[in-house]
Design a protein around this motif. Structure first.
Motif, PDB file in Angstrom:
ATOM      1  N   ALA A  27       0.830  -1.208   0.000  1.00  0.00           N
ATOM      2  CA  ALA A  27       0.000   0.000   0.000  1.00  0.00           C
ATOM      3  C   ALA A  27       0.867   1.261   0.000  1.00  0.00           C
ATOM      4  CB  ALA A  27      -0.926  -0.004   1.216  1.00  0.00           C
ATOM      5  N   ARG A  36      -4.128   3.618  -7.381  1.00  0.00           N
ATOM      6  CA  ARG A  36      -3.857   3.643  -5.938  1.00  0.00           C
ATOM      7  C   ARG A  36      -5.118   3.330  -5.122  1.00  0.00           C
ATOM      8  NH1 ARG A  36      -2.630   8.743  -5.076  1.00  0.00           N
ATOM      9  NH2 ARG A  36      -0.429   8.503  -5.651  1.00  0.00           N
ATOM     10  N   HIS A  40      -5.600   0.224  -2.651  1.00  0.00           N
ATOM     11  CA  HIS A  40      -5.801   0.525  -1.233  1.00  0.00           C
ATOM     12  C   HIS A  40      -7.113  -0.061  -0.724  1.00  0.00           C
ATOM     13  CE1 HIS A  40      -2.793   4.103  -0.718  1.00  0.00           C
ATOM     14  NE2 HIS A  40      -2.206   2.958  -1.049  1.00  0.00           N
ATOM     15  N   LEU A  56      -3.897   4.648   5.825  1.00  0.00           N
ATOM     16  CA  LEU A  56      -5.052   4.175   5.071  1.00  0.00           C
ATOM     17  C   LEU A  56      -6.363   4.686   5.680  1.00  0.00           C
ATOM     18  CD1 LEU A  56      -4.203   0.473   4.126  1.00  0.00           C
ATOM     19  CD2 LEU A  56      -4.295   2.468   2.630  1.00  0.00           C
TER      20      LEU A  56
END
Length: 343
Positions: A27, A36, A40, A56
C-alpha cells in the motif's frame, strides 16, 4: 495440550503478521494515482480492524473516500461490548438480561407478557400445574425450558420432544443440572402461550434484532415437531444470513405493526443493540425476554455480519446524539430506581 495450542497460536500470529506487513508495504509503495485507490481498497478489505495503518484510515476521510465498510462487524461489536462488561461497566442491555426483573420494565411500557406464577424456586417446589412453562432463571438457547399442558403432556423445547409425564420431566431436569445445561436449580413458572390450545402447536418464537430504534433482522423459530428457522428483513423479505441454512422452514412472517412495536421498545433502552424475543400465538404477540448477546453470533456470513455491524455503529451514533440532546429515558430510569442492579 497447552504447549501444542501455544505453538499453533504463535505460528498463526507469525503467519498473519507476515501477510499484513507485506500488504501494508504494498500500500505504501503504490504511486500511480489511477490504481492507488483500487489497490488501497482491496488491502483495507483484507486487513482486520486492528491491523489498519493510520495512513489508510486517514485516506478514507479525503475527497476520494476509501470505504471502511469492511471493518464493520457485528461479531466485533458484540465482543467489544462483552469486554466493556468485564471492565465493570454497567450496560443497560445486561441489566435487562434477568428474565424476572425485565418484566418490571416491560410492564412500564405496557407490553403484553406471560403471567408469572412463581420465580426463584427449586424444581422440587414446583406444583404439578397445567398450561405452564418451566424455565431456568438464568439460561439461554431454550436449555431447560419445558412446556407443560398437564402432568402427562410435557414438551422438552430444546430437544423438540414430548415427554411421557412428570417423572420424565424430573429425570430430564436432573440431567440438565448434572450436565451443566442449566447452571442452578433456580426456576420460573409462568403462563403457557401456544396455538389452538394444543401442545403440539406451540407458539413460534419471533426474535427482533434491534439497534436502538431500528429493526434490522427478524428470526422466526418453530420448536415442534422439529426445529426450523426463517429469517426476515425489516421490510418483510425473506433473507439468508448463513445461520440455520440447513433448517429453513416456511415462516408466517410478522406485521409492520409488530416490527414498529419492537423498534419503539428498543428506543427506550439506552444501548446500541439488544434482541427482543417474543412468543407469537394465533391470537397474540407476547414478550418473552431480552437477549443482549445472541448465541452463536459468529455464524452469520460476512455480508450479514457487516450489515449488522453498520447498524450497530449507526445506533451508537444515534444514541450519543440523543444523550447529548438530553433524552431522559424516563421508563428505563424509573425501572432502575426500583431494582437493585447488583443483585
Amino acid at each position: 495440550m497447552i504447549g501444542y495450542v501455544e505453538k499453533i497460536i504463535e505460528e498463526k500470529k507469525c503467519f498473519e503478521r507476515s501477510y499484513s506487513e507485506a500488504l501494508i508495504l504494498a500500500a505504501k509503495k503504490i504511486k500511480k494515482s489511477e490504481i492507488r485507490n483500487e489497490i488501497h481498497q482491496k488491502i483495507i478489505s483484507s486487513l482486520k480492524v486492528g491491523e489498519l495503518p493510520e495512513f489508510l484510515v486517514k485516506s478514507s476521510g479525503k475527497g476520494d473516500k476509501l470505504s471502511l465498510r469492511s471493518i464493520s462487524s457485528f461479531r466485533a461489536s458484540l465482543s467489544m461490548r462483552s469486554r466493556k462488561r468485564q471492565l465493570s461497566t454497567i450496560l443497560p442491555e445486561w441489566i435487562l438480561d434477568d428474565k424476572v426483573r425485565s418484566y418490571a420494565f416491560v410492564d412500564k411500557l405496557g407490553i403484553d407478557r406471560p403471567l408469572i406464577f412463581n420465580s426463584h424456586i427449586k424444581f422440587s417446589e414446583i406444583d404439578k400445574g397445567e398450561k405452564i412453562v418451566i424455565k431456568p432463571v438464568s439460561g439461554a438457547g431454550s436449555r431447560g425450558v419445558y412446556l407443560v399442558e398437564n402432568s402427562d403432556n410435557i414438551l422438552d423445547v430444546r430437544n423438540s420432544k414430548l415427554l411421557g409425564g412428570w417423572k420424565s420431566l424430573e429425570f430430564s431436569i436432573r440431567n440438565d443440572l448434572k450436565n451443566g445445561l442449566v447452571k442452578n436449580d433456580d426456576w420460573i413458572v409462568e403462563e403457557l402461550i401456544y396455538n389452538e390450545n394444543s401442545l403440539e402447536k406451540p407458539s413460534r418464537d419471533i426474535k427482533f434484532y434491534c439497534f436502538y430504534g431500528k429493526v434490522a433482522l427478524i428470526l422466526e423459530v418453530r420448536r415442534y415437531p422439529s426445529k426450523g428457522y426463517c429469517w426476515w428483513s425489516a421490510s418483510g423479505e425473506l433473507v439468508n444470513t448463513g445461520k440455520y441454512d440447513d433448517k429453513v422452514i416456511q415462516g408466517d412472517g410478522v406485521s409492520k405493526k409488530e416490527i414498529d412495536l419492537a423498534a419503539a421498545m428498543s428506543s427506550e433502552i439506552p444501548a446500541p443493540f439488544v434482541r427482543l424475543d417474543f412468543h407469537k400465538s394465533s391470537e397474540r404477540l407476547v414478550f418473552g425476554e431480552f437477549t443482549p448477546r445472541p448465541g452463536n453470533y459468529e455464524k452469520f456470513d460476512e455480508k450479514t455480519d457487516q450489515l449488522l455491524g453498520d447498524y450497530f455503529l449507526e445506533a451508537e451514533g444515534r444514541l450519543m446524539d440523543d444523550l447529548i440532546g438530553g433524552k431522559k429515558f424516563e421508563y428505563f430510569n424509573q425501572f432502575l430506581n426500583e431494582i437493585d442492579i447488583n443483585s
